[in-house]
Scaffold this active site. Structure first.
Site, PDB file in Angstrom:
ATOM      1  N   ARG A  36      54.800  69.053  53.297  1.00 51.36           N
ATOM      2  CA  ARG A  36      54.388  67.673  54.768  1.00 51.36           C
ATOM      3  C   ARG A  36      54.443  68.564  55.293  1.00 51.36           C
ATOM      4  O   ARG A  36      53.671  68.458  56.395  1.00 51.36           O
ATOM      5  CB  ARG A  36      55.617  66.816  54.525  1.00 51.36           C
ATOM      6  CG  ARG A  36      55.148  65.154  53.833  1.00 51.36           C
ATOM      7  CD  ARG A  36      56.126  64.148  53.230  1.00 51.36           C
ATOM      8  NE  ARG A  36      55.336  63.280  52.787  1.00 51.36           N
ATOM      9  CZ  ARG A  36      56.138  61.855  52.596  1.00 51.36           C
ATOM     10  NH1 ARG A  36      57.492  62.208  52.346  1.00 51.36           N
ATOM     11  NH2 ARG A  36      55.847  61.001  51.428  1.00 51.36           N
ATOM     12  N   LYS A 202      57.599  52.187  36.687  1.00 52.16           N
ATOM     13  CA  LYS A 202      57.611  50.979  36.237  1.00 52.16           C
ATOM     14  C   LYS A 202      56.310  50.243  36.437  1.00 52.16           C
ATOM     15  O   LYS A 202      55.962  51.154  37.807  1.00 52.16           O
ATOM     16  CB  LYS A 202      58.333  50.675  37.728  1.00 52.16           C
ATOM     17  CG  LYS A 202      60.337  50.248  37.461  1.00 52.16           C
ATOM     18  CD  LYS A 202      60.807  49.330  38.547  1.00 52.16           C
ATOM     19  CE  LYS A 202      60.669  49.047  39.639  1.00 52.16           C
ATOM     20  NZ  LYS A 202      61.309  49.205  40.903  1.00 52.16           N
ATOM     21  N   GLY A 375      53.287  56.534  48.794  1.00 47.89           N
ATOM     22  CA  GLY A 375      52.446  54.930  48.766  1.00 47.89           C
ATOM     23  C   GLY A 375      51.000  54.549  48.982  1.00 47.89           C
ATOM     24  O   GLY A 375      50.700  53.401  49.441  1.00 47.89           O
TER      25      GLY A 375
END
Ligand code: ADP
Ligand code: MG
Length: 397
Positions: A36, A202, A375
């Site tokens: 990053r 998940k 995200g």
């Protein structure tokens, strides 16, 4: 509407507040993955060359206690300074006189970095809840706002939306522009076949993206822990593998809707228990014993997935195929990396853990783009707005 970019703004001698995403993984005060920081360099470098006075803001993890030294951005400022080849002045504050004086002392081309913006969360979550006073205050410190933090673009925080809403001029940096272009091109006008690869733990994390991808993708490959809920929905035995019972109906519904678009594992690497040192064996799905858990896709599945990926012209990948943190259970994830490397498709790696895996296994330069925002990339793929992007001025404003 196209967003104003850093190129559209005169930066000379201006105090430029720049939101970057320096939320890097750290262990014992050392940065373990600097992707990053590296990806933010072109925008910072450009602003330096333009003669801006640069004030960098970023968050790092979540801050729950006063003076939590593990959450200071000081080591990041030091590393940034090495990468830029010039000094970076770090101020151990998020507001106040010391910070304001340091900003007044900035000369054109100087870079200053303020402390982790999340320290403001100790004041009633001011940063994360976008407290209007905080956004206004930070905006008052500069003339121009540049948002280059893709990793937080899906959140409305004081250090992105708050500043953008209270400053005269705003634009996006090169990284944010690149991220949105790659993801946007992939979902809005994909070269076909467009294959999505989903994995990770998940189903509930990726529910919305599955639904959206069913509309736009030609094939959806599902591996990782989430695959077992789908296999169970088809009536297969999954032993003690990860199962989200309350998502079985949903999985069923998606499989019906998919009309063959969803491809699931046919074999797995089964483990005797959930542990790095577990006894592992490869087996077909119908061979699983009640106490065993699938912690990686098996070789036959890797082959099927690879064949599908080699036919693709666009690939978006989010989520590892197994517990790739552990050596015994990473072959499936490496197989996907390898397929992406050998394909001539536009290949985009979107998730935090899948991005880390691709870099760790040496595929950083063998895919088209590794996103800096897990995200945010999911939210963008889901077709939902990104407040950090939307709050920036449009071109011509
Ligand atoms: P990403 O960050 O790339 O979106 P996720 O956060 O959704 O990925 O999932 C990554 C996590 O999923 C990893 O910690 C990995 O160990 C876990 N995982 C993958 N496959 C399995 C599995 N079969 N069983 C349990 N956990 C798994
Ligand atoms: Mg993750």
């Amino acid at each position: 509407m196209a967003k104003k970019t850093i190129i559209d703004i005169n930066l000379k001698d201006k105090k430029v507040l720049m939101r970057v995403d320096f939320n890097v993984p750290m262990k014992d005060g050392l940065i373990t993955d600097e992707n990053r920081i590296v990806q933010a360099i072109p925008t910072i470098q450009y602003a330096i060359e333009q003669g801006a006075k640069i004030i960098l803001l970023s968050h790092l993890g979540r801050v729950a206690e006063e003076k939590d030294l593990s959450k200071t951005l000081a080591p990041v400022a030091a590393r940034l300074s090495e990468l830029l080849g010039q000094g970076v002045n770090f101020v151990n504050e998020t507001k106040g006189e010391l910070l304001e004086n340091e900003i007044l002392n900035l000369k054109s081309g100087n870079v200053l970095m303020i402390e982790n913006t999340r320290f403001e969360d100790l004041n009633g979550k001011s940063e994360s809840k976008n407290n209007p006073e905080l956004g206004k205050y930070w905006a008052s410190l500069g003339d121009v706002f540049i948002n280059d933090a893709f990793g937080t673009a899906h959140r409305a925080h004081a250090s992105n939306v708050g500043i953008a809403s209270n400053i005269a001029e705003s634009g996006i940096g090169f990284l944010l522009e690149k991220e949105v272009k790659f993801l946007g091109d992939a979902v809005d006008e994909p070269k076909r076949p467009f294959v999505a690869v989903l994995g990770g733990a998940k189903v509930s994390d990726k529910i919305d993206v599955i639904e959206r991808l069913l509309e736009v993708a030609d094939k959806i490959i599902i591996g990782g822990g989430m695959a077992y809920t789908f296999l169970k929905a088809l009536g297969e035995e999954i032993g003690s593998s990860l199962l989200e019972e309350e998502k079985l109906d949903y999985a069923h519904e998606m499989l019906a809707k998919a009309e063959g678009k969803i491809i699931l594992p046919v074999d797995s690497v089964y483990a005797s228990h959930f542990g790095e040192d577990a006894i592992a064996r490869v087996g077909k799905s119908d061979s699983v014993k009640p106490e065993e858990l699938g912690l990686d896709i098996g070789p036959k599945t890797s082959e099927i997935f690879t064949n599908e990926l080699l036919k693709a012209k666009t690939v978006v990948w989010n989520g590892p195929m197994g517990v790739s943190e552990w050596e015994q259970f990473r072959a499936g994830t490496i197989a996907v990396c390898e397929a992406l490397a050998n394909s001539d498709a536009l290949t985009i790696v979107g998730g935090g853990d899948s991005a880390a895996a691709a870099i760790q296994f040496g595929y950083e330069d063998k895919v088209s783009h590794i996103s800096t925002g897990g995200g945010a990339s999911l939210q963008y793929l889901e077709g939902k707005p990104l407040p950090g992007l939307d709050s920036i001025q449009n071109k011509g404003e």
